[in-house]
Enzyme design. Structure first.
Site, PDB file in Angstrom:
ATOM      1  N   ASP A 142      63.184  18.330 -11.330  1.00  0.00           N
ATOM      2  CA  ASP A 142      63.315  18.451  -9.932  1.00  0.00           C
ATOM      3  C   ASP A 142      62.887  19.780  -9.364  1.00  0.00           C
ATOM      4  OD1 ASP A 142      64.989  18.352  -7.243  1.00  0.00           O
ATOM      5  OD2 ASP A 142      65.576  16.427  -8.421  1.00  0.00           O
ATOM      6  N   HIS A 182      67.290  21.059  -3.593  1.00  0.00           N
ATOM      7  CA  HIS A 182      67.506  19.723  -4.272  1.00  0.00           C
ATOM      8  C   HIS A 182      67.941  19.673  -5.794  1.00  0.00           C
ATOM      9  CE1 HIS A 182      65.855  15.376  -5.078  1.00  0.00           C
ATOM     10  NE2 HIS A 182      66.194  15.470  -3.807  1.00  0.00           N
ATOM     11  N   SER A 345      68.378  10.195  -4.001  1.00  0.00           N
ATOM     12  CA  SER A 345      68.525  11.441  -4.791  1.00  0.00           C
ATOM     13  C   SER A 345      69.909  11.607  -5.581  1.00  0.00           C
ATOM     14  CB  SER A 345      67.844  12.500  -4.217  1.00  0.00           C
ATOM     15  OG  SER A 345      66.529  12.482  -4.480  1.00  0.00           O
TER      16      SER A 345
END
Length: 402
Positions: A142, A182, A345
């Site tokens: 990520d 994220h 996600s």
């Protein structure tokens, strides 16, 4: 909703070597201009076949990147298709270097931006439950990982390399980059399901949510060669130029071996078009739910294996104060370590975490744990969304009511 075309334009402006291709009408993809990826053992043959346009070659981790001369204006999609079907002695494993995008970032249907949230209690294994019977490692491909009170003092976090740290404001505009945080958010979702898991961060996309297929392959090779992971979470992906899996990326997934479970998000374009690597057969593709139904933005289709809550998920986040003014006394971009966010996600790490938690609690390998978590005989199954996987919190709530 965001202006989707404006977002795509910003991606192209920030990555001038990227281009939109559309060999299949109405089914666009993003690729690196003038780049072809080839499996390492095919590199020599491929170089020979493209010698008319060849500029440079770089070999690394079982894959070669061939750069073509820009003035030649070669269609990399046509060339990759040719190499796959017209090798001198056999078909070659070749692909354009597709851009991969973290979800919720995709020009045809992102979910939303993160919103500040109140602190959450750090997850702890329930005292009534047996202690973990084996150590479990979850690799997260990520944006990287920032320090957080949930895990900053753990041994596994202190072992992380400096190069996997999140970059929060790469463009220096004093605002948080579109997808900065994220990876840190996903780490918290995994730990909420598997508090004893050891996490390994691999930074493959920037804070703008953009990386490429080669970045993902490099990370998968590192995992395969330097340290096995029980579960790999990939909350990013792409559409390919021909809607088929990249053979080069497929080889990197296969190199992990049969004892590693790979979980990937299904994407946020609200389409049944295959999203890779989630649509690969060895990968568990995860869609997002909003309550008991499909989230409006979630991809879906025959290739989706599981689904989990993906709307207003709360988790760990970075600390950052942006430039947006207060609205009715509330600062909309003051983050103090926690946020809520929506997207496939954040459904994927629910499934990855549940598998890791089950492997640790039951003392079994990750493949066996995945079979138990995704057993259609004992869990609800939704058409085009797969097996419904409830979070540890939801499962505990059901137990307490029983």
């Amino acid at each position: 909703m965001f202006d989707q075309r404006a977002r795509l334009d910003r991606v192209l402006a920030r990555h001038p070597d990227a281009q939109v291709v559309e060999p299949l009408p109405g089914r666009p993809a993003l690729v690196r201009r003038d780049e072809i990826l080839v499996a390492g053992h095919d590199a020599g043959a491929a170089e020979s076949l493209v010698r008319r346009w060849f500029d440079a070659r770089r070999d690394e981790g079982g894959v070669a990147r061939l750069r073509l001369r820009a003035p030649s204006k070669v269609d990399v999609c046509e060339l990759a298709a040719l190499l796959r079907t017209d090798g001198r002695f056999r078909a070659l494993s070749a692909s354009p270097n597709h851009l991969v995008l973290g979800q919720p970032m995709w020009w045809s249907g992102p979910a939303d931006l993160p919103r500040p949230a109140a602190p959450l209690p750090a997850p702890r294994a329930a005292p009534a439950r047996a202690a973990a019977r084996r150590d479990v490692t979850v690799a997260i491909l990520d944006t990287g990982l920032s320090p957080h009170p949930w895990y900053a003092e753990t041994g596994w976090y202190r072992e992380q390399r400096a190069e996997v740290a999140e970059v929060l404001d790469a463009d220096l505009d004093y605002d948080l980059d579109a997808q900065a945080g994220h990876g840190t958010f996903i780490a918290g979702v995994v730990l909420a399901q598997a508090p004893a898991a050891r996490l390994r961060a691999h930074r493959v996309i920037g804070g703008d949510g953009v990386g490429d297929e080669l970045d993902v392959i490099r990370a998968l090779r590192r995992i395969a060669e330097r340290g096995r992971a029980d579960v790999v979470n990939i909350s990013l992906g792409c559409h390919t130029y021909d809607d088929r899996p990249s053979p080069v990326l497929a080889r990197a997934v296969a190199a992990l071996g049969r004892r590693t479970v790979v979980v990937a998000c299904a994407g946020n374009a609200a389409t049944d078009r295959p999203f890779w690597p989630a649509a690969m057969k060895p990968v568990i593709g995860v869609a997002a739910l909003d309550g008991g139904d499909r989230a409006w933005f979630s991809n879906h289709g025959w290739w989706v294996d599981a689904c989990a809550q993906g709307v207003d998920v709360a988790s760990t986040f970075v600390s950052f104060d942006g430039t947006r003014p207060r609205v009715r006394g509330i600062d909309p971009d003051l983050f103090q370590g926690y946020a809520t966010w929506s997207g496939t996600s954040f459904a994927a790490p629910v499934v990855a975490g549940r598998i890791a938690g089950r492997a640790a609690a039951d003392g079994v390998d990750a493949v066996t744990a995945a079979d138990r978590v995704l057993d259609p005989a004992s869990h609800r199954v939704l058409p085009d969304l797969g097996v419904v996987v409830k979070s540890e919190k939801d499962t505990d709530g059901q137990r307490s009511m029983a």
